[in-house]
Structure formats: C-alpha cells, structure tokens
Design an enzyme around this catalytic site. Structure first.
Site, PDB file in Angstrom:
ATOM      1  N   GLY A  19       0.716  -1.257   0.001  1.00 18.92           N
ATOM      2  CA  GLY A  19      -0.080   0.029  -0.011  1.00 18.92           C
ATOM      3  C   GLY A  19       0.914   1.206  -0.033  1.00 18.92           C
ATOM      4  CG  ASN A  20       1.523   3.318  -2.750  1.00 22.33           C
ATOM      5  OD1 ASN A  20       0.683   3.836  -3.266  1.00 22.33           O
ATOM      6  ND2 ASN A  20       2.297   2.246  -3.182  1.00 22.33           N
ATOM      7  CB  SER A  36      10.139   1.976  -2.869  1.00 26.90           C
ATOM      8  OG  SER A  36      10.114   0.521  -3.383  1.00 26.90           O
ATOM      9  N   GLY A  37       9.025  -0.034  -0.038  1.00 25.90           N
ATOM     10  CA  GLY A  37       9.363  -0.997   0.855  1.00 25.90           C
ATOM     11  C   GLY A  37       9.947  -0.948   2.064  1.00 25.90           C
ATOM     12  CD  GLU A  67       1.551   0.783  -8.338  1.00 23.00           C
ATOM     13  OE1 GLU A  67       1.987   1.254  -9.210  1.00 23.00           O
ATOM     14  OE2 GLU A  67       1.674  -0.386  -8.064  1.00 23.00           O
ATOM     15  CG  HIS A  86      -2.377   1.453  -3.734  1.00 18.28           C
ATOM     16  ND1 HIS A  86      -3.208   0.438  -4.182  1.00 18.28           N
ATOM     17  CD2 HIS A  86      -1.086   0.629  -3.567  1.00 18.28           C
ATOM     18  CE1 HIS A  86      -2.739  -0.801  -4.628  1.00 18.28           C
ATOM     19  NE2 HIS A  86      -1.478  -0.586  -4.133  1.00 18.28           N
ATOM     20  CG  HIS A  88      -3.046  -4.440  -1.009  1.00 16.64           C
ATOM     21  ND1 HIS A  88      -1.491  -5.111  -1.111  1.00 16.64           N
ATOM     22  CD2 HIS A  88      -2.846  -3.653  -2.101  1.00 16.64           C
ATOM     23  CE1 HIS A  88      -0.766  -4.579  -2.027  1.00 16.64           C
ATOM     24  NE2 HIS A  88      -1.685  -3.571  -2.448  1.00 16.64           N
ATOM     25  CG  HIS A 150      -2.487  -4.445  -7.024  1.00 16.26           C
ATOM     26  ND1 HIS A 150      -1.573  -3.825  -7.774  1.00 16.26           N
ATOM     27  CD2 HIS A 150      -2.208  -4.103  -5.842  1.00 16.26           C
ATOM     28  CE1 HIS A 150      -0.823  -3.056  -6.866  1.00 16.26           C
ATOM     29  NE2 HIS A 150      -1.104  -3.446  -5.706  1.00 16.26           N
TER      30      HIS A 150
HETATM   31 ZN   LIG Z   1      -0.450  -2.255  -3.950  1.00  7.34          ZN
END
Ligand SMILES: [Zn+2]
Length: 208
Positions: A19-20, A36-37, A67, A86, A88, A150
């Site tokens: 997610g972000n 990221s990550g 993303e 974003h 899930h 996704h």
């Molecule tokens: Zn995602």
C-alpha cells in the site's frame, strides 16, 4: 503521512510494507510520497520523498513508492484531488480479482464515491500501463477504482477524505459480497436520487 501508514496497518486495509499514501500541497503542487518497501512503523520524516508533478525531485534521498507514476498521473488528471491512498482491502480486492465494478448500491457510496468504482485491465505493479489504466477508469468523477488482481485506490481533497472514501469503498464491497453470496440482487438507487445526495453533501451537509 507516517501516521496514515500506521493507520492503514491498524485498520487492516494493508499489511507489511504494501500500500502507499501520497499527498499534494495545492499551493506548490509538490507531491509527498511514502518510500518504497519500508515498514510504516520505522518511517521518519526524512524518509518521505517530495517530487514535482513531472517526477523531478524536490527533497528526500529515498526511492519513492513503486506506484509513483500512478500517483503523479492521478494528480495531473484530477486537480481537485490532494491525497491518494492505495490499499489492499479484502472485499474490494476480491472484486478486483473478478474484474468486476462495484456499483453505488448504498447511500453512503452514492454520496462520496462519485461514480461506479471500476476495475482496470491487468497491468504490472509500478508500470506506466497501470498508471494510465487507473486514470482512465477513474474518469472525471470517481473517487475510487480497483486495480485488477491487486487492490484499491481512493482519492480525496485531503488525506482524511481519502481515508473516509477507502472505508466507504470497503464497506460497500463487503455488503455487495454478502448480497452476491446470498444469491440475491440489489435494487439500484436511481440516478436522480444519487445526484440529489451528491449535491446535498456538496452544498448543505454538516455544520458550515
Ligand atoms: Zn499495492
């Protein structure tokens, strides 16, 4: 933004580093992105990356979320949007796997989600194609869409609204899933009533 990442974990709408969250400063058009990550609970202020709408860097050493192009494309296409979340979430993601759209079947969805929540064609995470698909299915009015197989993307005029929209989306997906699993159907809310509620929320609702 760091609080928002932790909130996504606490609300169970994403796990781990997935997610972000991004926000745009409407005065400068600078976009603030999660890195990221990196686990949300370990993030510090200097881990946030700041980019211009064309992707050029303003501040921050980290690699931004994969993303990034999707978020920047949304901000370029939707000037009234200043936050994108974003996630899930389980029920919304189930519909994304089936490649189905989620209709505005509840009053609360009709009031805030703007338009049918459409699912993109499949595209790899982080790809230019996914960014383009996302902007395409959002159109001019929808405040949410599903990324095929996704997860979900929700927009807002600010972070609070984007979070609110993602809560409404998942609640709607859950009710829709129950209706479907009971073998039932729903009576659609009329376009006139949807238009009335959206106008009411925009102009009269609350304490203003
Ligand atoms: Zn995602």
């Amino acid at each position: 933004m760091i609080d928002a990442g932790i909130r996504m974990l606490n609300e169970g709408i994403t796990i781990g580093t997935w997610g972000n969250v991004t926000i745009r400063d409407p005065e400068t058009d600078y976009v603030y992105l999660s890195p990221s990550g990196m686990p949300y609970r370990t993030l510090r202020e200097e881990d946030i990356v700041v980019l211009r709408l064309d992707g050029s860097r303003v501040e921050g050493e980290r690699k931004p979320t994969i993303e990034t192009e999707m978020h920047l494309s949304i901000y370029r296409a939707r000037p009234a949007c200043n936050a994108v979340v974003h996630t899930h979430p389980t029920y919304s993601t189930a519909f994304s796997c089936m490649g189905e759209d989620i209709p505005l079947l509840l009053d609360e969805a009709a009031q805030v989600l703007g338009d049918v929540v459409r699912t993109t064609k499949y595209a790899l995470p982080g790809s230019q194609e996914l960014a383009e698909e996302c902007v395409k299915v959002l159109g001019e009015r929808s405040m949410a869409c599903l990324l095929k197989s996704h997860g979900a993307v929700c927009l807002g005029k600010d972070l609070e609204e984007a979070f609110g929209n993602s809560t409404v989306l998942e609640a709607t997906a859950k009710v829709y899933s129950i209706i479907r699993s009971m073998g039932g159907r729903f009576d659609p809310i009329s376009p006139e009533n949807i238009a009335f509620m959206q106008e009411f929320v925009r102009t009269k609702y609350g304490q203003r």
